[in-house]
Design an enzyme around this catalytic site. Sequence first.
Site, PDB file in Angstrom:
ATOM      1  N   ARG A  56       0.859  -1.087  -0.125  1.00 31.11           N
ATOM      2  CA  ARG A  56       0.061   0.035   0.048  1.00 31.11           C
ATOM      3  C   ARG A  56       0.971   1.510  -0.004  1.00 31.11           C
ATOM      4  O   ARG A  56       2.154   1.116   0.023  1.00 31.11           O
ATOM      5  CB  ARG A  56      -1.061   0.036   1.483  1.00 31.11           C
ATOM      6  N   GLY A  57       0.489   2.395  -0.190  1.00 29.79           N
ATOM      7  CA  GLY A  57       1.280   3.744  -0.145  1.00 29.79           C
ATOM      8  C   GLY A  57       1.200   3.712  -1.800  1.00 29.79           C
ATOM      9  O   GLY A  57       1.545   2.676  -2.504  1.00 29.79           O
ATOM     10  N   ASP A 250      -1.487  10.699  -2.290  1.00 32.71           N
ATOM     11  CA  ASP A 250      -2.031   9.684  -3.354  1.00 32.71           C
ATOM     12  C   ASP A 250      -2.389  10.200  -4.797  1.00 32.71           C
ATOM     13  O   ASP A 250      -2.288   9.394  -5.650  1.00 32.71           O
ATOM     14  CB  ASP A 250      -3.210   8.926  -2.703  1.00 32.71           C
ATOM     15  N   LYS A 261      -4.631   9.969   2.830  1.00 31.83           N
ATOM     16  CA  LYS A 261      -5.305   9.507   3.937  1.00 31.83           C
ATOM     17  C   LYS A 261      -6.394  10.307   4.597  1.00 31.83           C
ATOM     18  O   LYS A 261      -6.110  11.498   4.843  1.00 31.83           O
ATOM     19  CB  LYS A 261      -4.584   8.550   4.981  1.00 31.83           C
TER      20      LYS A 261
HETATM   21  O1  MRU Z   1      -4.664   3.391   1.958  1.00 30.73           O
HETATM   22  P1  MRU Z   1      -3.070   3.555   1.927  1.00 30.73           P
HETATM   23  O2  MRU Z   1      -2.328   2.918   3.278  1.00 30.73           O
HETATM   24  O3  MRU Z   1      -2.625   3.275   0.817  1.00 30.73           O
HETATM   25  O4  MRU Z   1      -2.767   4.954   1.903  1.00 30.73           O
HETATM   26  C1  MRU Z   1      -1.503   5.463   1.949  1.00 30.73           C
HETATM   27  C2  MRU Z   1      -1.573   6.893   2.217  1.00 30.73           C
HETATM   28  O5  MRU Z   1      -2.477   7.533   2.285  1.00 30.73           O
HETATM   29  C3  MRU Z   1       0.109   7.663   2.073  1.00 30.73           C
HETATM   30  O6  MRU Z   1      -0.111   8.829   2.852  1.00 30.73           O
HETATM   31  C4  MRU Z   1       0.011   7.944   0.565  1.00 30.73           C
HETATM   32  O7  MRU Z   1      -0.133   6.846  -0.120  1.00 30.73           O
HETATM   33  C5  MRU Z   1       1.456   8.654   0.390  1.00 30.73           C
HETATM   34  S1  MRU Z   1       2.861   7.706   0.545  1.00 30.73           S
HETATM   35  C6  MRU Z   1       3.330   7.103  -1.057  1.00 30.73           C
END
Ligand code: MRU
Length: 371
Positions: A56-57, A250, A261
Amino acid sequence: MRITMKDGTKKEIMTVWREADVVKMIDQRPLPFELKFVDLNTTEEIWHSIKDMYTRGAGAIGVTAGFGMAQVALQNADLPPDQLIAKLEEAKKYLDTARPTAVNLMHATKRTLEKGKDAQQRGDDSDGIVKAVVEEADEIFEEDQRAATKMAEYGGKLIQDGWSVLTHCNAGALAFSGLWGTATGPVRWAHQQGKNVFVFCDETRPRCQGARLTAWEMAQEGIDYAIIVDNANSHFIQRGKVDIVFVGSDRIAANGDVCNKIGTLGVALACKHYNVPFYVVAPRMTIDYEMENGMAIEIEERDQEEVTCMWGLDYEKEEKVKMRIAEINANAKNIAFDVTPAELVSGIITEFGILEPSKEGLAKIKDLPPV
Ligand code: MRU
């Protein structure tokens, strides 16, 4: 990322990488209790690894999707060029449905597919098409790491000795492929320069990426931190305990609106009110120049159970447990992201430098060659 082994030595590990047509990654779901790796052999497995958040991320999702395209190319190398391209087109469509918000996913599948199509148009045979797709997937992986290194330094220079940083969710090494991550990159850089840094890790309900992942990353590197519940961040900002905020993203719209997030917007509003710098750390790959403003970004809605249940480790039995925290038929809304308007953002830290969060600011780096 750097992890501390049982004997105290440090080891560098990747979040996701590729060995021929097998994609390998840390399965982030059992962290911080268990460090487990998985092999992904098929496009369906890649899709599930993104959808079900083994990885994820935004950065890690993009790299995984690019490797997924490379895998399709390698596994279909014996098809004639037009059929190979059709397979890649089909894979792009499928992989793009895994998660809707992180644009790095769609950018990676688009970039790899386009390289394959360019090779076909040049008259390359299937081997040439495969080579072009695989090279582009590997380039996305390497670009991701080069970008993170640059962002860490640009952001790290903003941190003064003795400062406290607040971050939301996990935009750390686990959210990328290399050692730095985005929002935690500046913290790591400042720490390596010998500065004292303290990190407030927002818990980040419902999946608790802050409590489970960011806190674990900080502990692995010996950086001082505390987990706080999401409801506490405005309190610490109000009391002057937070000197600067770094978050990831994202998807950043062309006007500088930042999708990240759920809960990020609240942090940004508190920062604006109490005059605390609020920086977004994200590579160009996260900017969606076709998205005029953040309100048009599709926000992922996930399973209600992530809100009505919690999971953790029963320390006595040493087993994973899932518990209901609401009545069995309780309704929930599980919105995974929110949009912070550009006017609340102090600056966007990219691999090209710190940009003004505006159409003009972001346009400056649109056509620059990769770092
Ligand atoms: O739902 P996730 O865990 O994939 O969300 C991740 C985030 O919101 C991060 O802050 C975001 O992807 C930036 S990190 C590259």
